[in-house]
Design a protein around this motif. Sequence first.
Motif, PDB file in Angstrom:
ATOM      1  N   SER A   1      -5.011   1.431   5.313  1.00  0.00           N
ATOM      2  CA  SER A   1      -3.671   1.264   5.891  1.00  0.00           C
ATOM      3  C   SER A   1      -3.679   1.533   7.389  1.00  0.00           C
ATOM      4  CB  SER A   1      -2.669   2.210   5.216  1.00  0.00           C
ATOM      5  OG  SER A   1      -2.449   1.852   3.883  1.00  0.00           O
TER       6      SER A   1
ATOM      7  N   GLN B   1      -5.462   5.046   2.369  1.00  0.00           N
ATOM      8  CA  GLN B   1      -4.905   5.536   3.634  1.00  0.00           C
ATOM      9  C   GLN B   1      -5.743   5.103   4.829  1.00  0.00           C
ATOM     10  OE1 GLN B   1      -4.476   9.734   2.778  1.00  0.00           O
ATOM     11  NE2 GLN B   1      -2.551   9.441   1.665  1.00  0.00           N
TER      12      GLN B   1
ATOM     13  N   LYS C   1      -7.036   7.356  -3.056  1.00  0.00           N
ATOM     14  CA  LYS C   1      -5.963   7.581  -2.078  1.00  0.00           C
ATOM     15  C   LYS C   1      -6.521   7.591  -0.656  1.00  0.00           C
ATOM     16  CE  LYS C   1      -2.572  10.295  -3.296  1.00  0.00           C
ATOM     17  NZ  LYS C   1      -1.268   9.565  -3.142  1.00  0.00           N
TER      18      LYS C   1
ATOM     19  N   TYR D   1       0.824  -1.200   0.000  1.00  0.00           N
ATOM     20  CA  TYR D   1       0.000   0.000   0.000  1.00  0.00           C
ATOM     21  C   TYR D   1       0.864   1.259   0.000  1.00  0.00           C
ATOM     22  CZ  TYR D   1      -4.827  -1.710   0.444  1.00  0.00           C
ATOM     23  OH  TYR D   1      -6.076  -2.245   0.192  1.00  0.00           O
ATOM     24  N   GLN D   2       2.007   1.222   0.679  1.00  0.00           N
ATOM     25  CA  GLN D   2       2.919   2.365   0.659  1.00  0.00           C
ATOM     26  C   GLN D   2       3.430   2.632  -0.761  1.00  0.00           C
ATOM     27  OE1 GLN D   2       6.016   2.801   3.670  1.00  0.00           O
ATOM     28  NE2 GLN D   2       4.950   1.337   4.984  1.00  0.00           N
TER      29      GLN D   2
ATOM     30  N   ASP E   1       0.566   4.104  -2.938  1.00  0.00           N
ATOM     31  CA  ASP E   1       0.170   5.455  -2.538  1.00  0.00           C
ATOM     32  C   ASP E   1       0.841   6.536  -3.389  1.00  0.00           C
ATOM     33  OD1 ASP E   1      -1.125   7.406  -1.014  1.00  0.00           O
ATOM     34  OD2 ASP E   1       0.470   7.498   0.462  1.00  0.00           O
TER      35      ASP E   1
END
Length: 206
Positions: free
Chosen positions: A64, A61, A57, A44-45, A48
Amino acid sequence: MNQNENQFSTNPPTNQPILKNHGGHELFDAHEVIAGLISMLDQYQMYDQYIKDPELKSILQRQSFFVTQMYNTVVESFQTGQDPTIPTQQYKMNQNNNVLYGMKPGQPKKPNQSINELSDQGLSAYMLGNTKSLSALLAMTALEMTNPVLRRVIADSVPNFIEMSYEIFLYQNKHGYYQVPQLMEQDMNLMLTSYAKAPQQGSLPH
């Protein structure tokens, strides 16, 4: 005071013995689950930095943040075998439940030739792959857990990954990335009426 005493450690304090109420198969499954959560957060990082749509986005987030807390809860219950400090939470998506049905023609899909071709369509598909695979993994491993606390934490996390998967699906469907075909009305009605309820006698046994 020792410098290391102020630093947070994921290991249980040395004056508290680790409860060895885990089976061998359970330990391997727990490691697979924890590694899967780390992998999702790491990926996921990476996603992003390439996502363009603020809505996608925001979904990434929020998921996450939620999975990070879930990870900490799983690790704590795995290491202590006792109720975690923060229990399993409930993930709530922001999407509505409206699904667009039907197929529209589009360009045939093919693998990207460079990282510059990454799109929100592809990135949301990768996210969906992460959440769907983890929901299946957690459901399977919950059946193999012998420690009752860890088993409950893992099992209670399955609906959260299902909800995250549904949120991403709805986002994709709304933008035409995930199209949903339907049967003809006559065939659908035949399928829907092909079962009848079973008669139930007596009361639920105690």
